[in-house]
Design a protein around this motif. Structure first.
Motif, short mmCIF file in Angstrom:
data_model
loop_
_atom_site.label_atom_id
_atom_site.label_comp_id
_atom_site.label_asym_id
_atom_site.label_seq_id
_atom_site.Cartn_x
_atom_site.Cartn_y
_atom_site.Cartn_z
N GLY A 23 0.73 -1.17 0.08
CA GLY A 23 -0.01 0.05 -0.18
C GLY A 23 0.89 1.19 0.10
N PRO A 24 0.21 2.33 -0.16
CA PRO A 24 0.95 3.69 -0.35
C PRO A 24 1.51 4.01 1.14
N VAL A 25 2.85 4.81 1.12
CA VAL A 25 3.20 4.96 2.26
C VAL A 25 3.05 6.59 2.44
N LEU A 26 2.34 6.96 3.41
CA LEU A 26 1.62 8.33 3.62
C LEU A 26 2.11 9.03 4.82
N ASP A 27 2.24 10.27 4.97
CA ASP A 27 2.17 10.73 6.13
C ASP A 27 1.70 12.37 6.45
N LYS A 28 1.74 13.08 7.45
CA LYS A 28 1.34 14.46 7.44
C LYS A 28 2.35 15.07 8.40
N HIS A 29 2.39 16.48 8.26
CA HIS A 29 3.18 17.19 9.41
C HIS A 29 2.26 18.63 9.60
N SER A 30 2.33 18.78 10.76
CA SER A 30 1.77 19.97 11.34
C SER A 30 2.72 21.05 11.86
N LEU A 72 10.93 19.39 5.90
CA LEU A 72 10.79 18.37 4.61
C LEU A 72 12.02 17.25 4.47
N SER A 73 13.25 17.82 5.09
CA SER A 73 14.33 17.01 5.07
C SER A 73 14.01 15.75 5.81
N LYS A 74 13.36 16.05 6.79
CA LYS A 74 13.04 14.58 7.61
C LYS A 74 11.88 13.56 7.17
N LYS A 75 11.08 14.64 6.58
CA LYS A 75 9.92 13.83 6.21
C LYS A 75 10.19 12.82 4.88
N LEU A 76 11.05 13.56 3.97
CA LEU A 76 11.47 13.00 2.83
C LEU A 76 12.43 11.84 3.02
N ALA A 77 13.15 11.81 3.96
CA ALA A 77 14.13 10.71 4.65
C ALA A 77 13.35 9.52 4.99
N ALA A 78 11.98 9.63 5.16
CA ALA A 78 10.96 8.34 5.69
C ALA A 78 10.54 7.67 4.32
N GLY A 79 11.00 8.28 3.20
CA GLY A 79 10.54 7.45 2.11
C GLY A 79 9.11 7.37 1.77
N LEU A 80 8.53 8.63 1.86
CA LEU A 80 6.93 8.81 1.92
C LEU A 80 6.68 8.86 0.22
N GLN A 81 5.62 8.27 -0.07
CA GLN A 81 5.06 8.40 -1.57
C GLN A 81 3.69 9.51 -1.40
N GLY A 82 3.48 10.03 -0.21
CA GLY A 82 2.44 11.22 -0.20
C GLY A 82 2.49 11.84 0.96
#
Length: 434
Positions: free
Chosen positions: A75-82, A184-194
């Protein structure tokens, strides 16, 4: 490459190129760039800016300064940031709800900052639960539960960790380029697809005006998409607390009311809105309306609560937490109501002042070494537009000591303004940015 030459370019107003920013980020990570040079670089970026391409280059360079995760999941790898607010425990609702809809959510989160609460501190209010997992255990929890909310390891974006510490003591935190690259550097390091971004605006947020919030949202969305991660943003209101409570265990209780008791309100509404965006963008829903409907269904049917329970158990918390959560959450020794000083209407709430009152109670950190008391905070907080009578509770105060309770009562009374006229109550969602 030479740190002094790169700093000199910034001083002259010339943007460093991609190779120079990549070299500088690597130097931050391995220590070959000194603290003095890091501070001069941060000041140069703060004063001169990097431009759109430079912002993307710095973001990717800091991401690549450490480990980057790769996932092989069905399934897609997703996340959010506040961007931070008070009573903002959306992550604890959103992660399990997305997982129940077929997504995987490896959420790397942070601790309290200033007047805002930290997602990790809230999770650690659950007895036994550990957020400091190594990569192998992190992957195992995501595989078993569909989501995990953890702290970043030292190997995730180490350049950002180094630069952030320097920015904090050199008055260079408030740079759009540096804020964007840091997030974004930390979020993108998590390998997100969305990714979906919740950019807060109002008295309880870091961004106080709509223009500032929009500038940050647009910078984040543009940079993340240029870096290859499909990203949207919602600008949401923070002129009053999102959840009914402020404080770690108290906010977990609010989360469980949404997950287990299908309680509505702003916390559920914003979680559904953010989740709907992610599901639609990731192809797990046909459109935004369908995504929202799927989020509502997974909450009302209790599937998100089941996922949350599996995640808690996999991270060392109680196995039956979702069934008996009231039994496990710590309670403060002093619980009292704070009465309204007069009749009237709640016309304004200073969210930052409420957040700082919780920090003073011990619910946050005034210095890095402070130990957080998960039981203290504020609950049942009135909302904008509520009519109150003199002596009626404005909120319930949870404290560990009498002297702290008295100081907090004075602070929160001043933070809640009671007047005669009904205020203009802003919408929860101000704007959507694709």
């Amino acid at each position: 490459m030479d740190a002094r030459a790169i700093i000199a370019k910034l001083r002259r107003g010339t943007e460093p190129d991609r190779d120079e920013l990549t070299w500088f980020a690597a130097g931050l990570a391995d220590g070959s760039v000194s603290d003095a040079q890091a501070g001069a670089f941060a000041m140069g970026v703060c004063l001169r800016g990097l431009g759109e391409e430079g912002r993307v280059a710095l973001t990717l360079a800091m991401r690549n300064s450490g480990d980057t995760l790769r996932w092989d999941l069905p399934g897609p790898v997703l996340d959010k940031h506040s961007t931070g607010g008070v009573g903002d425990c959306v992550s604890l609702v959103l992660a399990p709800a997305l997982a129940a809809c077929g997504a995987y959510v490896p959420m790397i989160s942070g601790r309290g900052l200033g007047h805002t609460g930290g997602t990790l501190d809230k999770m650690e209010a659950i007895p036994g639960l550990r957020t400091g997992l190594d990569e192998a255990r992190f992957r195992q929890v995501v595989d078993v539960a569909g989501c995990a909310i953890v702290s970043a390891t030292a190997d995730i974006a180490p350049a950002d960790k180094r630069l952030y510490a320097v920015r904090d003591v050199t008055a260079t935190v408030e740079s759009l380029d540096l804020i964007t690259a840091s997030i974004l550097s930390k979020k993108l390091a998590a390998g997100l697809q969305g990714l979906v971004l919740d950019v807060k605006v109002g008295s309880g947020a870091f961004m106080k005006t709509p223009d500032d919030a929009r500038d940050l949202a647009e910078a984040l969305v543009t940079t993340a998409n240029m870096a290859g991660c499909p990203t949207s943003a919602i600008i949401s209101d923070m002129n009053q607390p999102l959840a009914p409570s402020l404080g770690n265990a108290l906010e977990v209780a609010d989360v469980m009311d949404v997950l287990c008791n299908n309680k509505g309100g702003p916390l559920a509404e914003l979680s559904v809105a953010l989740g709907g965006v992610l599901l639609a963008n990731a192809g797990l829903a046909s459109d935004l309306e369908d995504g929202v409907a799927r989020m509502v269904a997974t909450l009302s049917e209790g599937r998100a609560a089941e996922v949350f329970g599996r995640m808690v158990a996999a991270m060392g918390g109680p196995v039956q937490f979702a069934d008996n959560w009231r039994r496990f959450l710590p309670e403060a020794t002093i619980i009292r109501e704070v009465p309204a000083p007069q009749n009237g209407i709640v016309t304004a709430i200073n969210g930052e002042a409420l957040g700082l009152a919780v920090v003073a109670l011990g619910g946050g950190r005034q210095v890095e070494s402070d130990i957080v008391d998960p039981s203290v905070g504020l609950s049942e907080i009135v909302r904008l537009g509520d009519r109150v009578q003199k002596g009626q509770p404005l909120l319930r105060l949870h404290a560990a000591r009498e002297d702290l309770a008295q100081k907090a009562a004075q602070a929160v009374t001043q933070a809640i303004v009671i007047g005669d006229q009904m205020p203009d109550i802003p919408p929860l969602v101000h704007e959507r940015i694709r």
